[in-house]
Design an enzyme around this catalytic site. Sequence first.
Site, PDB file in Angstrom:
ATOM      1  N   CYS A   2      -5.005 -10.942 -15.470  1.00  0.00           N
ATOM      2  CA  CYS A   2      -5.692 -10.995 -16.762  1.00  0.00           C
ATOM      3  C   CYS A   2      -5.710  -9.594 -17.369  1.00  0.00           C
ATOM      4  CB  CYS A   2      -7.131 -11.454 -16.562  1.00  0.00           C
ATOM      5  SG  CYS A   2      -7.287 -13.095 -15.881  1.00  0.00           S
ATOM      6  N   ARG A  27       1.457  -8.718 -18.845  1.00  0.00           N
ATOM      7  CA  ARG A  27       0.788  -9.127 -17.591  1.00  0.00           C
ATOM      8  C   ARG A  27       0.842 -10.648 -17.407  1.00  0.00           C
ATOM      9  NH1 ARG A  27      -2.987  -4.605 -16.453  1.00  0.00           N
ATOM     10  NH2 ARG A  27      -4.344  -5.914 -15.242  1.00  0.00           N
ATOM     11  N   TRP A  74      -5.092 -15.352 -17.274  1.00  0.00           N
ATOM     12  CA  TRP A  74      -4.136 -16.091 -16.456  1.00  0.00           C
ATOM     13  C   TRP A  74      -5.003 -16.967 -15.573  1.00  0.00           C
ATOM     14  CZ3 TRP A  74       1.393 -15.455 -15.644  1.00  0.00           C
ATOM     15  CH2 TRP A  74       1.899 -16.348 -14.715  1.00  0.00           C
ATOM     16  N   ASN A  98     -11.603  -9.705 -15.004  1.00  0.00           N
ATOM     17  CA  ASN A  98     -10.303  -9.788 -14.334  1.00  0.00           C
ATOM     18  C   ASN A  98     -10.580  -9.707 -12.837  1.00  0.00           C
ATOM     19  OD1 ASN A  98      -7.652  -9.721 -13.582  1.00  0.00           O
ATOM     20  ND2 ASN A  98      -7.401  -7.526 -13.936  1.00  0.00           N
ATOM     21  N   GLY A  99     -10.184 -10.748 -12.088  1.00  0.00           N
ATOM     22  CA  GLY A  99     -10.398 -10.724 -10.635  1.00  0.00           C
ATOM     23  C   GLY A  99     -11.042 -12.018 -10.165  1.00  0.00           C
ATOM     24  N   GLU A 479       7.354  -3.675   9.417  1.00  0.00           N
ATOM     25  CA  GLU A 479       7.212  -3.271   8.009  1.00  0.00           C
ATOM     26  C   GLU A 479       6.706  -1.836   7.920  1.00  0.00           C
ATOM     27  OE1 GLU A 479       8.011  -3.881   5.137  1.00  0.00           O
ATOM     28  OE2 GLU A 479       6.498  -3.044   3.804  1.00  0.00           O
ATOM     29  N   LYS A 483       8.617   1.187   5.971  1.00  0.00           N
ATOM     30  CA  LYS A 483       7.958   1.985   4.931  1.00  0.00           C
ATOM     31  C   LYS A 483       8.086   3.464   5.243  1.00  0.00           C
ATOM     32  CE  LYS A 483       7.310  -0.205   1.954  1.00  0.00           C
ATOM     33  NZ  LYS A 483       7.987  -1.390   2.272  1.00  0.00           N
ATOM     34  N   GLU A 486      11.827   4.741   5.073  1.00  0.00           N
ATOM     35  CA  GLU A 486      12.531   4.676   3.784  1.00  0.00           C
ATOM     36  C   GLU A 486      11.982   5.677   2.766  1.00  0.00           C
ATOM     37  OE1 GLU A 486      12.362   1.164   1.338  1.00  0.00           O
ATOM     38  OE2 GLU A 486      10.440   0.594   2.147  1.00  0.00           O
ATOM     39  N   HIS A 502      10.159  -2.974  28.515  1.00  0.00           N
ATOM     40  CA  HIS A 502      11.569  -3.397  28.662  1.00  0.00           C
ATOM     41  C   HIS A 502      12.513  -2.384  28.031  1.00  0.00           C
ATOM     42  CE1 HIS A 502      10.126  -7.245  30.155  1.00  0.00           C
ATOM     43  NE2 HIS A 502       9.230  -7.214  29.191  1.00  0.00           N
ATOM     44  N   LYS A 601      16.168  -0.194  -5.983  1.00  0.00           N
ATOM     45  CA  LYS A 601      15.058  -1.150  -5.995  1.00  0.00           C
ATOM     46  C   LYS A 601      15.555  -2.560  -5.694  1.00  0.00           C
ATOM     47  CE  LYS A 601      10.960  -2.745  -6.383  1.00  0.00           C
ATOM     48  NZ  LYS A 601      10.094  -2.605  -5.204  1.00  0.00           N
TER      49      LYS A 601
END
Length: 606
Positions: A2, A27, A74, A98-99, A479, A483, A486, A502, A601
């Site tokens: 929103c 948005r 939204w 908003n939220g 992940e 991060k 990269e 192992h 990207k």
Amino acid sequence: MCGIVGVLGKGPVAELLVDALKRLEYRGYDSTGIATVADRGIERRRAEGKLRNLELLLRSEPLPGNAGIGHTRWATHGKPSEANAHPHMTGDVAVVHNGIIENFRELKAELLAEGAPFTSDTDTEVIAHLITRELRDGKDPIAAVHKTLSHLQGAFALAMIFTGHDDLMIAARQGSPLAIGYGDGEMFVGSDAIALAPFTDNIAYLEDGDWAVINREGAEIRDQAGAVVDRTVTKSHAAGLVVDKGNFRHFMAKEIHEQPEVVGHTLAHYVDLANYRVSLPDLPFDFSNVSRLSLSACGTAFYACFVAKYWFERWAKLPVDADIASEFRYREIGMEPGGAALFVSQSGETADTLASLRYCREQNQHVLSVVNVRESSIARESDAVLPTLGGPEIGVASTKAFTCQLTVLACLAIAAGKARGTISPERETELVKALVEVPRHMAEILRDESPYEALAHSLSKARDVLYLGRGTSYPIALEGALKLKEISYIHAEGYAAGELKHGPIALIDESVPVIVIAPQDELFDKTVSNMQEVAAREGKIILVSDADALRAGCAVQTRLAVPTVHPFVSPLVYAVPVQLIAYHTAVFMGTDVDQPRNLAKSVTVE
Ligand code: AGP
């Protein structure tokens, strides 16, 4: 997401509000509205659909008043409709939001019992009635808002105006961003600097927990306790932009901080928040009729699939093949016609993922995709699309897209369990409630980044870093390693903690930081054993957990505190610490955080 705007102007503000809302259209929204403080009290105009509809309405029914607020909605609670469009109001106050207000059901029940006349299905309307109750109790608007804020739980941004107060606007920020614009004898509020660019480039950003009492002379900003705080006014360069960094040094930092807002938005798109039920659009297949589910993606999106594998298999008892797309596309496996294949991609243009999708089409699979760019190639070639509502992700390192992907996949796994009879209504309520709390937990972590800034100094000296995790923390370890490598260029590797003996344990010595992702779940004690193996070999343990370091029973160099969360949602919440570790290490090392070397990207070639 929103969009919120507010203006205390020198003259009528209706057109200014509409201009600001136009700059928030990026948005995404399904309805709009504005309200102003007029002589006869607060007046409001709202319209379903595009902003054009509101403009047409204002042409036939102009809105007077020099103080006002506006909103692009939204839909979260309650379908897109004029009745559910913001602002929501009583005779005393109007509010835009908003939220998510997590506890709105309990608050609404309490207000209904007191006879509050509700006219919408939204959580936002609760705020208008709470403030009205305090005003009717004799409080002034400032005290009424401060009291109301103490009742609200969740991640939200608010702007409010009051009957009979032409020179007052109150704004509040709890997880969703909000900016204050300083004009010459005028003041403004907006979801970001872009909305305020037509009026001013002097911007101050509220911090989490802040609320601001605004008049045409300026703003008095207070913290949650009510103490006056100082927020720096900076020059914004958002005038020509569609997306800007706001008050962050990098897009990546902004996007990490947007997660409470966009995860809340994405979640609200797939669950009925009033009844804690998942509510998905029609899918091209029925989960009760598929014997296996194929998931395929690249990079961070693949790690989202890897987490989802655990969810589908545990909660829906549905076997899942989670594959890296660049491998899947060449394996040429036979697939049972009529099977289900799901593809996850932020850009929706990754070549290997698109090629895997096309392979599955050739194998007569039903194709579903989870993308952040709705008009992308992957979306266009899917039978159905489940969008992540992350908004534009500019930083090459994917952050908010990842947690929005997890949000969609978590809802899908619950839906699969319901369809396959493996999730009861009570369990569904439990899991959806856990998801609803995620934005608040993320906001809690984001309140204090100092431990991550401190850790960056030692991590920056490492040649190799090991990330460990078990269960759904294992993909988060992968992940986290991605991060770090990269954007800081430090070699990092994610490993299943149980695999340490192992082989990887040979790496451990006093020069190797070992980052252990360990929520206090059923696997925690197993991971403690792995930490003790590391400590016995002088490894430097960085514990990411809601458990304190003593629970590790061994030397822990650093403990990064995480709120205690339901095990189901730990991957979403623990994604934030691993993002912050990578971000602050890269910033300390001076690498190009938003455009790391050698990376794009979207990898649209093989
Ligand atoms: C993640 O930080 C990387 N930028 C990269 O691994 C990315 O997730 C991968 O290239 C997939 O991109 P997509 O989500 O746009 O398909």
